[in-house]
Motif scaffolding. Sequence first.
Motif, PDB file in Angstrom:
ATOM      1  N   VAL A   4       0.834  -1.197   0.000  1.00 31.50           N
ATOM      2  CA  VAL A   4       0.000   0.000   0.000  1.00 31.50           C
ATOM      3  C   VAL A   4       0.871   1.250   0.000  1.00 31.50           C
ATOM      4  O   VAL A   4       0.557   2.247  -0.639  1.00 31.50           O
ATOM      5  N   ASN A   5       2.001   1.201   0.714  1.00 35.58           N
ATOM      6  CA  ASN A   5       2.909   2.347   0.812  1.00 35.58           C
ATOM      7  C   ASN A   5       4.309   1.980   0.301  1.00 35.58           C
ATOM      8  O   ASN A   5       5.283   2.000   1.063  1.00 35.58           O
ATOM      9  N   PRO A   6       4.437   1.643  -0.979  1.00 31.10           N
ATOM     10  CA  PRO A   6       5.761   1.221  -1.478  1.00 31.10           C
ATOM     11  C   PRO A   6       6.806   2.324  -1.398  1.00 31.10           C
ATOM     12  O   PRO A   6       7.997   2.046  -1.237  1.00 31.10           O
ATOM     13  N   TYR A   7       6.365   3.578  -1.480  1.00 29.63           N
ATOM     14  CA  TYR A   7       7.314   4.687  -1.418  1.00 29.63           C
ATOM     15  C   TYR A   7       8.025   4.743  -0.060  1.00 29.63           C
ATOM     16  O   TYR A   7       9.196   5.134   0.025  1.00 29.63           O
ATOM     17  N   LEU A   8       7.330   4.337   1.003  1.00 31.41           N
ATOM     18  CA  LEU A   8       7.966   4.325   2.327  1.00 31.41           C
ATOM     19  C   LEU A   8       9.080   3.288   2.382  1.00 31.41           C
ATOM     20  O   LEU A   8      10.104   3.500   3.045  1.00 31.41           O
ATOM     21  N   PHE A   9       8.873   2.177   1.674  1.00 32.88           N
ATOM     22  CA  PHE A   9       9.914   1.139   1.650  1.00 32.88           C
ATOM     23  C   PHE A   9      11.181   1.681   1.012  1.00 32.88           C
ATOM     24  O   PHE A   9      12.284   1.529   1.555  1.00 32.88           O
ATOM     25  N   TRP A  10      11.040   2.351  -0.153  1.00 30.81           N
ATOM     26  CA  TRP A  10      12.229   2.851  -0.843  1.00 30.81           C
ATOM     27  C   TRP A  10      12.851   4.033  -0.120  1.00 30.81           C
ATOM     28  O   TRP A  10      14.076   4.196  -0.134  1.00 30.81           O
ATOM     29  N   ILE A  11      12.041   4.833   0.541  1.00 31.66           N
ATOM     30  CA  ILE A  11      12.598   5.952   1.320  1.00 31.66           C
ATOM     31  C   ILE A  11      13.449   5.441   2.476  1.00 31.66           C
ATOM     32  O   ILE A  11      14.513   5.995   2.777  1.00 31.66           O
ATOM     33  N   MET A  12      13.004   4.350   3.115  1.00 26.93           N
ATOM     34  CA  MET A  12      13.699   3.836   4.295  1.00 26.93           C
ATOM     35  C   MET A  12      14.816   2.867   3.946  1.00 26.93           C
ATOM     36  O   MET A  12      15.819   2.779   4.669  1.00 26.93           O
ATOM     37  N   ILE A  13      14.675   2.121   2.856  1.00 28.02           N
ATOM     38  CA  ILE A  13      15.638   1.062   2.567  1.00 28.02           C
ATOM     39  C   ILE A  13      16.993   1.613   2.136  1.00 28.02           C
ATOM     40  O   ILE A  13      18.048   1.027   2.425  1.00 28.02           O
ATOM     41  N   VAL A  14      16.993   2.758   1.431  1.00 32.55           N
ATOM     42  CA  VAL A  14      18.264   3.321   0.969  1.00 32.55           C
ATOM     43  C   VAL A  14      19.156   3.743   2.135  1.00 32.55           C
ATOM     44  O   VAL A  14      20.317   3.313   2.212  1.00 32.55           O
ATOM     45  N   PRO A  15      18.667   4.569   3.076  1.00 30.75           N
ATOM     46  CA  PRO A  15      19.526   4.889   4.224  1.00 30.75           C
ATOM     47  C   PRO A  15      19.871   3.662   5.076  1.00 30.75           C
ATOM     48  O   PRO A  15      20.942   3.596   5.687  1.00 30.75           O
ATOM     49  N   PHE A  16      18.941   2.679   5.108  1.00 31.99           N
ATOM     50  CA  PHE A  16      19.220   1.463   5.872  1.00 31.99           C
ATOM     51  C   PHE A  16      20.411   0.711   5.278  1.00 31.99           C
ATOM     52  O   PHE A  16      21.303   0.238   6.008  1.00 31.99           O
ATOM     53  N   ILE A  17      20.456   0.601   3.944  1.00 31.82           N
ATOM     54  CA  ILE A  17      21.570  -0.088   3.279  1.00 31.82           C
ATOM     55  C   ILE A  17      22.883   0.659   3.523  1.00 31.82           C
ATOM     56  O   ILE A  17      23.925   0.049   3.822  1.00 31.82           O
ATOM     57  N   LEU A  18      22.841   1.975   3.409  1.00 29.11           N
ATOM     58  CA  LEU A  18      24.048   2.779   3.657  1.00 29.11           C
ATOM     59  C   LEU A  18      24.522   2.621   5.095  1.00 29.11           C
ATOM     60  O   LEU A  18      25.725   2.474   5.363  1.00 29.11           O
ATOM     61  N   PHE A  19      23.573   2.656   6.029  1.00 28.35           N
ATOM     62  CA  PHE A  19      23.919   2.506   7.438  1.00 28.35           C
ATOM     63  C   PHE A  19      24.533   1.129   7.702  1.00 28.35           C
ATOM     64  O   PHE A  19      25.532   1.002   8.418  1.00 28.35           O
ATOM     65  N   THR A  20      23.932   0.098   7.101  1.00 31.32           N
ATOM     66  CA  THR A  20      24.458  -1.271   7.272  1.00 31.32           C
ATOM     67  C   THR A  20      25.866  -1.383   6.708  1.00 31.32           C
ATOM     68  O   THR A  20      26.753  -1.995   7.326  1.00 31.32           O
TER      69      THR A  20
END
Length: 323
Positions: A4-20
Amino acid sequence: MEFVNPYLFWIMIVPFILFTFLITTNKERLSRIFDEKVLARLSASSEGIPLKLRNIIMFAAIFFMIVALARPVKELEDKVVKVEGLTLLTALDISGSMRSKDVYPNRLEFAKKKMMAFFDAMPSDEIGVVAFAYSPFILAPFSSDKETLKMMVKGVDDSYINMGSTDFLALGELADSLLAKKDPKIMVLFTDGGDEEAIAGLADVLKAGKIDLYVVLVGTDKGAPVIDAKGKPIMKKDGTIAITQRNDALGLLAKENGGAYVVAGTGKKDIENLAAVIKGKYKDQQQGEVRVKQRVEYFYYPLGLGLLLLLIGLSSLPRRREV
């Protein structure tokens, strides 16, 4: 499965990958950003669970919570819901003759009680309310909230009464515009009536707009004096008291246009009978259909798994003590 909110996934996943990436491969750069004591507090302890495993668990927990935030669902076929009930326009007469007291306490208050009884008799229907005399106006838009409609009608008092002549043609034109997209088109008047000359224009508008008219007539054949705003009888030019009687011509017009009328009396039987006539005539007609989107929610699965992993990652397993 969809999000329903795919944009939230892409907004959060990019900084998450960088942080990891920074956490796992570049500890020195983190040391430049954070003070050693702060970094020590932010870092997970390796007590009980190996540090690498703890980091993997924590990253997995965050990932699953991001997935939950995107709200995964399974879309189902839309459900078509038939909306029961009718749409009706009610109109309350606020002309000067409604101050007359041949019914208790006067015609206006008596008509208001009958209108509110009509709301109770049509519980699932959508009703709009207008007031009319010389110039009609909307009191309440179409609504199925009967308590709100009652509150609006109760607020109509003596100060609303207009001593000008009743313009039934203007009422018909307003009704025609308000009911333009409704099917069937139904108007219910609460009034002491009008003579044939006054309602002639209304008849033409009803026929042209295919509006079914129903009338609740208040007042008596004998009539009562017309009263002014100060509560005194109005005198004619010849010095006699002006008397107003109930005029049934509007009721006969209603019957000619596919409707019906009742003479309001004490009790609720008259209004219940009118409501039964209306419901019986339009029992096969409804307001329409509403399409309701149906879906199965899955967000609680990744959310629950993420919270479980977070709990494990923040916990310390007991170590065997060496003696």
